[in-house]
Scaffold this motif. Sequence first.
Motif, PDB file in Angstrom:
ATOM      1  N   ILE A   1     -64.677  -1.043  79.466  1.00 46.48           N
ATOM      2  CA  ILE A   1     -63.966   0.055  78.796  1.00 46.48           C
ATOM      3  C   ILE A   1     -62.472  -0.242  78.804  1.00 46.48           C
ATOM      4  CG2 ILE A   1     -63.389   2.516  78.926  1.00 46.48           C
ATOM      5  CD1 ILE A   1     -66.280   2.902  80.054  1.00 46.48           C
ATOM      6  N   ASP A   2     -61.873  -0.149  77.628  1.00 48.80           N
ATOM      7  CA  ASP A   2     -60.439  -0.436  77.486  1.00 48.80           C
ATOM      8  C   ASP A   2     -59.601   0.808  77.743  1.00 48.80           C
ATOM      9  OD1 ASP A   2     -58.085  -2.025  76.215  1.00 48.80           O
ATOM     10  OD2 ASP A   2     -58.157  -0.170  75.047  1.00 48.80           O
ATOM     11  N   SER A   3     -59.910   1.895  77.041  1.00 44.49           N
ATOM     12  CA  SER A   3     -59.012   3.052  77.071  1.00 44.49           C
ATOM     13  C   SER A   3     -59.734   4.310  76.606  1.00 44.49           C
ATOM     14  CB  SER A   3     -57.810   2.793  76.157  1.00 44.49           C
ATOM     15  OG  SER A   3     -58.261   2.360  74.887  1.00 44.49           O
ATOM     16  N   ASN A   4     -59.144   5.456  76.959  1.00 40.25           N
ATOM     17  CA  ASN A   4     -59.673   6.766  76.553  1.00 40.25           C
ATOM     18  C   ASN A   4     -58.638   7.502  75.719  1.00 40.25           C
ATOM     19  OD1 ASN A   4     -62.088   6.820  78.256  1.00 40.25           O
ATOM     20  ND2 ASN A   4     -60.616   6.810  79.926  1.00 40.25           N
ATOM     21  N   PHE A   5     -59.106   8.169  74.680  1.00 37.52           N
ATOM     22  CA  PHE A   5     -58.239   9.043  73.888  1.00 37.52           C
ATOM     23  C   PHE A   5     -58.945  10.380  73.712  1.00 37.52           C
ATOM     24  CE2 PHE A   5     -56.893   4.799  72.755  1.00 37.52           C
ATOM     25  CZ  PHE A   5     -55.515   4.900  72.657  1.00 37.52           C
ATOM     26  N   ARG A   6     -58.151  11.440  73.459  1.00 32.71           N
ATOM     27  CA  ARG A   6     -58.758  12.725  73.142  1.00 32.71           C
ATOM     28  C   ARG A   6     -59.180  12.730  71.670  1.00 32.71           C
ATOM     29  NH1 ARG A   6     -54.406  16.874  74.425  1.00 32.71           N
ATOM     30  NH2 ARG A   6     -53.052  15.104  73.983  1.00 32.71           N
ATOM     31  N   LEU A   7     -60.076  13.655  71.331  1.00 32.11           N
ATOM     32  CA  LEU A   7     -60.581  13.714  69.954  1.00 32.11           C
ATOM     33  C   LEU A   7     -59.441  13.874  68.944  1.00 32.11           C
ATOM     34  CD1 LEU A   7     -62.924  13.850  67.955  1.00 32.11           C
ATOM     35  CD2 LEU A   7     -63.197  16.275  68.528  1.00 32.11           C
ATOM     36  N   CYS A   8     -58.418  14.640  69.341  1.00 32.82           N
ATOM     37  CA  CYS A   8     -57.289  14.861  68.425  1.00 32.82           C
ATOM     38  C   CYS A   8     -56.406  13.616  68.303  1.00 32.82           C
ATOM     39  CB  CYS A   8     -56.464  16.068  68.872  1.00 32.82           C
ATOM     40  SG  CYS A   8     -55.794  15.878  70.526  1.00 32.82           S
ATOM     41  N   GLU A   9     -56.686  12.598  69.133  1.00 34.30           N
ATOM     42  CA  GLU A   9     -55.880  11.372  69.100  1.00 34.30           C
ATOM     43  C   GLU A   9     -56.628  10.206  68.439  1.00 34.30           C
ATOM     44  OE1 GLU A   9     -53.285  11.634  73.179  1.00 34.30           O
ATOM     45  OE2 GLU A   9     -55.398  11.086  73.382  1.00 34.30           O
ATOM     46  N   ALA A  10     -57.592  10.519  67.587  1.00 33.72           N
ATOM     47  CA  ALA A  10     -58.396   9.457  66.961  1.00 33.72           C
ATOM     48  C   ALA A  10     -57.509   8.458  66.220  1.00 33.72           C
ATOM     49  CB  ALA A  10     -59.420  10.069  66.012  1.00 33.72           C
ATOM     50  N   ALA A  11     -56.420   8.940  65.625  1.00 31.65           N
ATOM     51  CA  ALA A  11     -55.527   8.025  64.889  1.00 31.65           C
ATOM     52  C   ALA A  11     -54.953   6.970  65.832  1.00 31.65           C
ATOM     53  CB  ALA A  11     -54.405   8.815  64.222  1.00 31.65           C
ATOM     54  N   LYS A  12     -54.540   7.404  67.030  1.00 28.43           N
ATOM     55  CA  LYS A  12     -53.989   6.446  68.013  1.00 28.43           C
ATOM     56  C   LYS A  12     -55.044   5.413  68.396  1.00 28.43           C
ATOM     57  CE  LYS A  12     -50.653   9.361  70.470  1.00 28.43           C
ATOM     58  NZ  LYS A  12     -50.421  10.057  71.749  1.00 28.43           N
ATOM     59  N   ALA A  13     -56.281   5.876  68.543  1.00 27.34           N
ATOM     60  CA  ALA A  13     -57.372   4.961  68.908  1.00 27.34           C
ATOM     61  C   ALA A  13     -57.596   3.930  67.803  1.00 27.34           C
ATOM     62  CB  ALA A  13     -58.649   5.762  69.164  1.00 27.34           C
ATOM     63  N   HIS A  14     -57.551   4.380  66.547  1.00 28.58           N
ATOM     64  CA  HIS A  14     -57.739   3.446  65.423  1.00 28.58           C
ATOM     65  C   HIS A  14     -56.601   2.429  65.371  1.00 28.58           C
ATOM     66  CE1 HIS A  14     -60.893   5.427  62.606  1.00 28.58           C
ATOM     67  NE2 HIS A  14     -61.160   5.702  63.864  1.00 28.58           N
ATOM     68  N   ILE A  15     -55.387   2.898  65.623  1.00 28.03           N
ATOM     69  CA  ILE A  15     -54.227   1.990  65.570  1.00 28.03           C
ATOM     70  C   ILE A  15     -54.357   0.924  66.658  1.00 28.03           C
ATOM     71  CG2 ILE A  15     -51.718   1.874  65.983  1.00 28.03           C
ATOM     72  CD1 ILE A  15     -51.611   4.691  64.562  1.00 28.03           C
ATOM     73  N   ARG A  16     -54.805   1.350  67.848  1.00 29.11           N
ATOM     74  CA  ARG A  16     -54.979   0.385  68.945  1.00 29.11           C
ATOM     75  C   ARG A  16     -56.003  -0.695  68.563  1.00 29.11           C
ATOM     76  NH1 ARG A  16     -53.595  -0.449  74.033  1.00 29.11           N
ATOM     77  NH2 ARG A  16     -55.071  -1.451  75.433  1.00 29.11           N
TER      78      ARG A  16
END
Length: 339
Positions: A310-325
Motif C-alpha cells: 500500500i502506497d498511500s491513503n486519501f479521503r473520498l473527497c480527495e480522489a483528484a489528489k489520488a489520480h494526480i499521484r
Amino acid sequence: MKATVIHEHGGTDKLIYEDIDNPKFSNDEVLVNVKTCAVNHLDIWIRQGLPGKALKFPHILGCDIAGEITSKNRNFPIESRVMIYPGISCGKCSYCKKGRENLCGSFSIIGGFSNVHGGYAEYVKVPLRNIVKIPLPFSFDEAACLSVSYLTSWNMLKSTNVVKGKTLLVYGGGGGVGSATIQLARANGAEVITTVSDERKVVLAKKIGANHVINRTKYDIVTEVMSITGNGVDAVIDHVGTNTWMTSLQCLKFGGRMAVCGATTGEIANIEIRTVYNKQLSIIGAYLGTKAELIDMMKFMQVKKIKPIIDSNFRLCEAAKAHIRMDNNEHFGKILLKI
Ligand SMILES: [Zn+2]
C-alpha cells in the motif's frame, strides 16, 4: 450518500464530490457499505475517456472495492466483511457456466466502461454472485488491493507459466501490477527483474523481493536483461504497451512468453513478425481473471504470507489528489480511497 461522481470526461476537476441518492437494488443484488476503494489506471482512462468507448453519465468510478454487507440476502449476514469481484458477465453463456466469466461476450467491469457504478461512494450495489468473503488475514484496505491488479498479475503469471526457476521481466515495479507481480512471482520461486524510474524505487523494489532492479532512466533495459540472463527471460509481463513492446520481444529468450494487459502508454505497436516466429514467442492477453482465480490467489497469498503493498491513503473527497499521484507515477504500491 456521498460519492465522487463524473458528469463528463476530462481532467481531475471532473471528479465531483457530491450528495446523490443511495443505489436502488433488486433481489439478486446486494448493497455494500464501501470501506476502501483502490485506485487503478482504469479509473484514469474512464475519467479521461477513450475513443469508441461510450459511458452513461453521471458515472461513479472504482473497481477495487471492500466493505460490509448492509442488505439482507441469501448468502451473507449483515455486516459481513466482503470484497467485490469486479467482472460483470451474463451468467448464462458457456463461458460463464464453466466459471470462465472473463471470456463472456458481455464482460465488463464495475465502475469501468459499464453502466454499473463503482466504489467511489459510500454505498455500491452489485450482483450477489460478485460478492467474495474477505479472508481473515486481510483488512479492508488490503482486500481492496486484490481484485484488479493483483488478480490480473496472477492470471498473467499462470498464462506465462512462471514457476520455480523461471526468469521474469516485469516493468514498473512500483505500480499495482508491477509490485503484485514481484511478490507473487518470487513466492512462486521465479527470478524477477523489474524496472523503475528513480533510485528511491530501486530500493523499494528490492525490499519487496525483486532480484534485479533496472533504473530505466539510467540504463538500457535490453542490455541489462541480457547481461543478467545471458539469453533473455522466460517471460515478460507487459502492462506498459507502446513504449515497451519491442523491448519485451527483444528481452524474451527463444520460446519465451509475454503476457499483456493495461497498455498504459498506448495500445498501438509495431511488431517484427519474423522475430515472433523465429524465436517462437507466445503473446497472451489478460483481462482481469475469474472469481475462482481471485479466491485461489488469496489462498496462495495466505499460505505464502503475502500482504499487498500500500502506497498511500486519501479521503473520498480527495480522489483528484489520488489520480494526480498515480498520473505522476509518484506511487509505489496501491493508492487507496478511504470512504
Ligand atoms: Zn456469459
